[in-house]
Design a protein around this motif. Structure first.
Motif, short mmCIF file in Angstrom:
data_model
loop_
_atom_site.label_atom_id
_atom_site.label_comp_id
_atom_site.label_asym_id
_atom_site.label_seq_id
_atom_site.Cartn_x
_atom_site.Cartn_y
_atom_site.Cartn_z
N TYR A 172 33.59 5.43 7.60
CA TYR A 172 32.59 4.39 7.77
C TYR A 172 32.76 3.75 9.13
O TYR A 172 33.88 3.53 9.59
CB TYR A 172 32.76 3.33 6.67
CG TYR A 172 31.83 2.15 6.84
CD1 TYR A 172 30.52 2.21 6.41
CD2 TYR A 172 32.26 0.98 7.44
CE1 TYR A 172 29.65 1.14 6.59
CE2 TYR A 172 31.41 -0.09 7.62
CZ TYR A 172 30.11 -0.01 7.19
OH TYR A 172 29.26 -1.06 7.37
N GLY A 200 31.12 0.30 11.14
CA GLY A 200 30.28 -0.87 10.96
C GLY A 200 30.57 -1.94 12.00
O GLY A 200 31.36 -1.73 12.92
N TRP A 201 29.93 -3.07 11.83
CA TRP A 201 30.13 -4.19 12.74
C TRP A 201 30.31 -5.46 11.91
O TRP A 201 29.86 -5.55 10.78
CB TRP A 201 28.96 -4.34 13.72
CG TRP A 201 27.63 -4.50 13.04
CD1 TRP A 201 26.73 -3.52 12.74
CD2 TRP A 201 27.05 -5.71 12.55
NE1 TRP A 201 25.64 -4.05 12.10
CE2 TRP A 201 25.81 -5.40 11.97
CE3 TRP A 201 27.46 -7.04 12.54
CZ2 TRP A 201 24.97 -6.36 11.40
CZ3 TRP A 201 26.63 -7.99 11.97
CH2 TRP A 201 25.40 -7.65 11.41
N THR A 202 31.00 -6.42 12.50
CA THR A 202 31.24 -7.70 11.85
C THR A 202 31.52 -8.75 12.91
O THR A 202 31.88 -8.41 14.03
CB THR A 202 32.42 -7.62 10.85
OG1 THR A 202 32.57 -8.86 10.18
CG2 THR A 202 33.72 -7.27 11.56
N LEU A 252 31.32 -6.03 2.80
CA LEU A 252 30.69 -4.72 2.65
C LEU A 252 30.32 -4.43 1.20
O LEU A 252 29.26 -3.89 0.92
CB LEU A 252 31.60 -3.61 3.18
CG LEU A 252 31.69 -3.53 4.70
CD1 LEU A 252 32.76 -2.53 5.10
CD2 LEU A 252 30.37 -3.16 5.31
N SER A 280 26.31 -3.92 1.17
CA SER A 280 26.05 -2.54 1.54
C SER A 280 25.28 -1.79 0.46
O SER A 280 25.19 -2.23 -0.68
CB SER A 280 27.38 -1.81 1.79
OG SER A 280 28.06 -2.41 2.86
N ARG A 314 24.43 -3.05 16.64
CA ARG A 314 23.73 -2.01 15.88
C ARG A 314 23.62 -0.73 16.71
O ARG A 314 23.84 0.37 16.20
CB ARG A 314 22.35 -2.49 15.47
CG ARG A 314 22.40 -3.54 14.40
CD ARG A 314 21.02 -4.07 14.09
NE ARG A 314 21.07 -5.01 12.99
CZ ARG A 314 20.14 -5.92 12.75
NH1 ARG A 314 19.06 -6.00 13.53
NH2 ARG A 314 20.26 -6.74 11.73
N VAL A 334 27.12 0.93 16.96
CA VAL A 334 27.48 1.62 15.72
C VAL A 334 26.75 2.96 15.65
O VAL A 334 27.35 3.99 15.32
CB VAL A 334 27.17 0.74 14.48
CG1 VAL A 334 27.21 1.57 13.21
CG2 VAL A 334 28.15 -0.41 14.39
N CYS A 362 28.56 6.60 15.45
CA CYS A 362 28.27 7.50 14.32
C CYS A 362 27.80 8.86 14.81
O CYS A 362 28.22 9.90 14.30
CB CYS A 362 27.23 6.87 13.39
SG CYS A 362 27.87 5.54 12.36
N ALA A 368 27.25 4.52 7.65
CA ALA A 368 27.05 3.26 8.36
C ALA A 368 25.92 2.51 7.67
O ALA A 368 25.06 3.12 7.04
CB ALA A 368 26.69 3.49 9.82
N VAL A 369 25.95 1.19 7.78
CA VAL A 369 24.88 0.37 7.24
C VAL A 369 23.66 0.60 8.12
O VAL A 369 23.75 0.51 9.35
CB VAL A 369 25.25 -1.12 7.24
CG1 VAL A 369 24.09 -1.98 6.83
CG2 VAL A 369 26.43 -1.36 6.32
#
Length: 96
Positions: A20, A22-24, A38, A42, A74, A77, A81, A93-94
């Protein structure tokens, strides 16, 4: 070190598996909160992967990059990916 406002992170099982990206806005010290976020926010595929990963071994979270804005996070990510996908990894990924 997260110099931007957003942490781009990878999550896997152990050190040799990336499942996975992602971002935060949290930091790496907030792993439990990242996982909790998540699980709440998610889609089914990511939640299912996290449940399987947690059942098989310890989930590892590591920094890949940082980004100064949500839009840039975004895009970053998506880039990572695609990069890992070209290397043969199957990364979730979201959706942006």
């Amino acid at each position: 070190m997260n110099n931007g406002n957003f942490l781009i992170f990878g999550m896997g099982v152990g050190t040799d598996h990336l499942g996975y990206i992602g971002w935060t806005q949290r930091t790496l010290g907030d792993e439990e909160d990242i996982i909790s976020d998540l699980k709440k926010d998610s889609g089914a595929a990511i939640t299912q992967w996290m449940e399987q990963a947690a059942g098989s071994d310890k989930i590892t979270i590591f920094e890949i990059d940082s980004a100064p804005s949500l839009e840039n996070a975004r895009d970053t990510v998506q880039f990572w990916c695609q990069y890992y996908g070209m290397l043969g990894a199957k990364v979730l990924a979201v959706p942006g």
